[in-house]
Motif scaffolding. Structure first.
Motif, PDB file in Angstrom:
ATOM      1  N   LYS A  63      -0.520   9.603  -5.508  1.00 61.96           N
ATOM      2  CA  LYS A  63      -1.254  10.860  -5.633  1.00 61.96           C
ATOM      3  C   LYS A  63      -1.228  11.574  -4.290  1.00 61.96           C
ATOM      4  N   LEU A  64      -1.611  12.854  -4.312  1.00 64.25           N
ATOM      5  CA  LEU A  64      -1.774  13.578  -3.064  1.00 64.25           C
ATOM      6  C   LEU A  64      -3.150  13.284  -2.487  1.00 64.25           C
ATOM      7  N   LEU A  65      -3.241  13.233  -1.164  1.00 64.74           N
ATOM      8  CA  LEU A  65      -4.486  12.908  -0.477  1.00 64.74           C
ATOM      9  C   LEU A  65      -5.264  14.154  -0.148  1.00 64.74           C
ATOM     10  N   GLY A  66      -6.599  14.019  -0.131  1.00 67.87           N
ATOM     11  CA  GLY A  66      -7.460  15.123   0.278  1.00 67.87           C
ATOM     12  C   GLY A  66      -7.966  15.937  -0.887  1.00 67.87           C
ATOM     13  N   ASP A  67      -8.817  16.921  -0.560  1.00 67.92           N
ATOM     14  CA  ASP A  67      -9.413  17.809  -1.555  1.00 67.92           C
ATOM     15  C   ASP A  67      -9.025  19.246  -1.254  1.00 67.92           C
ATOM     16  N   GLY A  68      -9.241  20.100  -2.237  1.00 63.21           N
ATOM     17  CA  GLY A  68      -9.004  21.518  -2.049  1.00 63.21           C
ATOM     18  C   GLY A  68      -7.529  21.849  -1.945  1.00 63.21           C
ATOM     19  N   SER A  69      -7.224  22.859  -1.132  1.00 64.06           N
ATOM     20  CA  SER A  69      -5.851  23.357  -1.035  1.00 64.06           C
ATOM     21  C   SER A  69      -5.044  22.662   0.054  1.00 64.06           C
ATOM     22  N   SER A  70      -5.691  21.851   0.884  1.00 66.35           N
ATOM     23  CA  SER A  70      -4.993  21.202   2.000  1.00 66.35           C
ATOM     24  C   SER A  70      -4.595  19.781   1.633  1.00 66.35           C
ATOM     25  N   LYS A  71      -3.819  19.638   0.565  1.00 62.01           N
ATOM     26  CA  LYS A  71      -3.370  18.329   0.111  1.00 62.01           C
ATOM     27  C   LYS A  71      -2.300  17.774   1.043  1.00 62.01           C
ATOM     28  N   VAL A  72      -2.266  16.447   1.126  1.00 63.95           N
ATOM     29  CA  VAL A  72      -1.334  15.770   2.015  1.00 63.95           C
ATOM     30  C   VAL A  72      -0.529  14.758   1.212  1.00 63.95           C
ATOM     31  N   LEU A  73       0.775  14.710   1.460  1.00 64.65           N
ATOM     32  CA  LEU A  73       1.655  13.715   0.865  1.00 64.65           C
ATOM     33  C   LEU A  73       1.874  12.592   1.876  1.00 64.65           C
ATOM     34  N   ALA A  74       1.805  11.351   1.420  1.00 68.50           N
ATOM     35  CA  ALA A  74       2.032  10.201   2.290  1.00 68.50           C
ATOM     36  C   ALA A  74       3.339   9.515   1.909  1.00 68.50           C
ATOM     37  N   SER A  75       4.070   9.063   2.922  1.00 73.98           N
ATOM     38  CA  SER A  75       5.304   8.323   2.710  1.00 73.98           C
ATOM     39  C   SER A  75       5.291   7.064   3.558  1.00 73.98           C
ATOM     40  N   GLY A  76       5.959   6.041   3.087  1.00 71.66           N
ATOM     41  CA  GLY A  76       6.090   4.790   3.823  1.00 71.66           C
ATOM     42  C   GLY A  76       7.553   4.468   4.024  1.00 71.66           C
ATOM     43  N   GLY A  77       7.880   3.908   5.184  1.00 76.40           N
ATOM     44  CA  GLY A  77       9.279   3.685   5.488  1.00 76.40           C
ATOM     45  C   GLY A  77       9.593   2.266   5.898  1.00 76.40           C
ATOM     46  N   GLU A  78      10.880   1.980   5.957  1.00 76.88           N
ATOM     47  CA  GLU A  78      11.315   0.686   6.444  1.00 76.88           C
ATOM     48  C   GLU A  78      11.084   0.544   7.942  1.00 76.88           C
ATOM     49  N   ASP A  79      10.736   1.654   8.622  1.00 74.15           N
ATOM     50  CA  ASP A  79      10.357   1.581  10.033  1.00 74.15           C
ATOM     51  C   ASP A  79       8.926   1.086  10.224  1.00 74.15           C
ATOM     52  N   GLY A  80       8.227   0.778   9.123  1.00 75.83           N
ATOM     53  CA  GLY A  80       6.874   0.252   9.192  1.00 75.83           C
ATOM     54  C   GLY A  80       5.803   1.288   9.411  1.00 75.83           C
ATOM     55  N   THR A  81       6.143   2.571   9.386  1.00 78.86           N
ATOM     56  CA  THR A  81       5.156   3.623   9.617  1.00 78.86           C
ATOM     57  C   THR A  81       4.772   4.317   8.322  1.00 78.86           C
ATOM     58  N   VAL A  82       3.552   4.851   8.316  1.00 78.13           N
ATOM     59  CA  VAL A  82       3.084   5.746   7.266  1.00 78.13           C
ATOM     60  C   VAL A  82       3.110   7.156   7.841  1.00 78.13           C
ATOM     61  N   ARG A  83       3.740   8.076   7.135  1.00 71.12           N
ATOM     62  CA  ARG A  83       3.813   9.471   7.594  1.00 71.12           C
ATOM     63  C   ARG A  83       3.035  10.355   6.628  1.00 71.12           C
ATOM     64  N   LEU A  84       2.286  11.290   7.191  1.00 68.59           N
ATOM     65  CA  LEU A  84       1.501  12.248   6.412  1.00 68.59           C
ATOM     66  C   LEU A  84       2.126  13.623   6.555  1.00 68.59           C
ATOM     67  N   TRP A  85       2.330  14.292   5.415  1.00 73.11           N
ATOM     68  CA  TRP A  85       3.035  15.566   5.376  1.00 73.11           C
ATOM     69  C   TRP A  85       2.157  16.640   4.765  1.00 73.11           C
TER      70      TRP A  85
END
Length: 445
Positions: free
Chosen positions: A157-179
């Protein structure tokens, strides 16, 4: 009749949920009589020949089917299929294997505000080419880059409320990125909001908490679980990690419901309280290996796929049990049940070694039907079921053999004849191939 006169409401005007609610007031005999007297058109079953190669990921969204094969996406409109206009649109913007596909509502982003009324969903894909792409109307609208390696998964799902939704991704580099989904520019260079460090191994699965939309749960290949509060992620650091635990076994799938995390590993499904990070129960135990997991939180039911069968579990019955027991065994497969769909009405199971998928009643686990995914009910050992997607009364499957592949689309929305077995289980999910020319049921009982 006066053409301007409004017609009375008919039963065909009701949606599936309304019909299901009405059916709760009827006994089994009444439901059978209703089903046999309804005059709908026959169920729609259409085949499309494809390359003799596997389709890996599949999503079914209303009238759209999305399937991935390597680095490409095939998009198809269901009305065109059943109108005998067979066509596939190929999207080739990725240049490496697609690892994850998600659908998110257009209403949760301002990306396409200029396109008028926002209805439906947009597609998001991640790839081993280190990129994330957002698709709408058959073209790539955004491309996000930032991971130093393949992107392995996306938040459900997208994170957050309202119009400022955030997409999260996970990578093989071990990091979580927020977009940020509100950034301008097609390349999305300014979309990266934060990079979260903490995992030591590649990230495999992510899910948004049910009780708080700012909490993201991630699990790495080493089964280490971290909970992140994205409201505290204004800087690139690991301080927004608000929970940490570890699970036994390899991670298979995770689902969040309210404040609980249901995590399926290779041998069990456990529930973890995200407020304390303590395990509160073992919802299912599976030997020798668990391959798939889905759940219906509203009914406290979960389903797990093993080798040769799937199992249906009631979380409420297993809350105080030292050794949880399933309420039903869904058997009949020849291999590992890797494909599993579950909704309030049905369970659909499939495995690569079978050309059939099985449909079961969600409440009881009673077998409703077996649906062939190949040209004939029998196939040689080289025929493989590579993907499956279910949405309401629609089922799409993809199979391939040595010399060709088959994409089969079924729509049972207007099915006119139910299956009635010796145990009087009535189901709408019948297959026209199970009837001979005299409308006699020839399916296996």
């Amino acid at each position: 009749m006066d053409q301007n006169q409004s017609l009375p409401t008919a039963i065909t005007d009701l949606n599936e949920d309304s019909l299901a609610h009405c059916a709760t007031f009827l006994n089994l005999h009444d439901i059978f009589n209703l089903a046999t007297t309804c005059k709908f058109e026959d169920p729609l079953v259409v085949d499309m020949l494809t390359e003799p190669e596997p389709y890996n990921l599949m999503l079914l969204d209303r009238d759209d089917v999305f399937v991935s094969r390597g680095s490409s996406i095939r998009m198809m409109k269901i009305p065109k299929i059943f109108g005998r206009s067979h066509s596939l649109t190929t999207l080739n913007d990725h240049n490496a294997r697609i690892t994850c596909m998600r659908l998110f509502p257009l209403t949760e982003t301002s990306l396409f505000r200029s396109e008028g009324k926002k209805s439906g969903n947009f597609l998001v894909t991640s790839s081993s080419d280190h990129s994330i792409r957002l698709w709408w109307k058959g073209s790539c609208q955004k491309c996000f880059r930032g991971h130093s390696g393949p992107v392995s998964t996306l938040s459900d799902k997208l994170l957050g409320d309202g119009s400022s939704k955030v997409l999260a991704s996970g990578g093989e580099d071990g990091t979580v990125r927020l977009w940020s989904l509100g950034s301008s520019g097609k390349r999305g260079k300014s979309a990266l909001k934060a990079t979260l460090h903490g995992h030591e191994k590649p990230i495999k699965l992510m899910s948004v908490a049910g009780h708080k939309t700012s909490l993201l749960v991630s699990i790495a290949r080493d089964s280490k679980v971290r909970v992140w509060d994205v409201t505290a992620s204004s800087t690139i650091r690991s301080s927004c990690c608000v929970g940490l635990t570890s699970l036994p076994g390899a991670p298979i799938n995770i689902k969040c419901h309210e404040s609980l995390l249901y995590a399926a590993t290779s041998s069990s499904v456990v529930a973890v309280d995200l407020r304390t990070m303590q395990k509160v129960l073992t919802a299912a135990a599976y030997q020798p290996f668990l391959y798939s997991f889905e759940m219906i939180p509203s009914k406290s039911l979960i389903c797990t796929g093993g080798r040769g069968s799937a199992r249906l579990w009631d979380v409420r019955r297993n809350q105080d049990a030292l050794k949880p027991e399933p309420i039903a065994e869904l058997d009949g497969h020849r291999g590992a049940v890797n494909f599993l769909h579950m909704d309030p009405y049905k369970i659909v199971t499939g495995c690569p070694d079978n050309v059939d998928v099985n449909v079961w009643e969600a409440d009881s686990g009673a077998h409703a039907n077996s649906l062939s995914c190949w040209f004939t009910e029998s196939a040689d050992s080289s025929t493989t079921l590579s993907s499956m997607a279910v949405n309401g009364c629609r089922v799409v499957t993809a199979c391939y053999a040595e010399d060709l592949g088959l994409l089969r689309c079924r729509d049972y929305t207007n099915a006119s004849r139910p299956i009635v077995r010796h145990d009087e289980v009535v189901s709408k999910f019948w297959d026209s191939q199970c009837y001979d020319d005299n409308n006699n049921d020839t399916s296996d009982v």
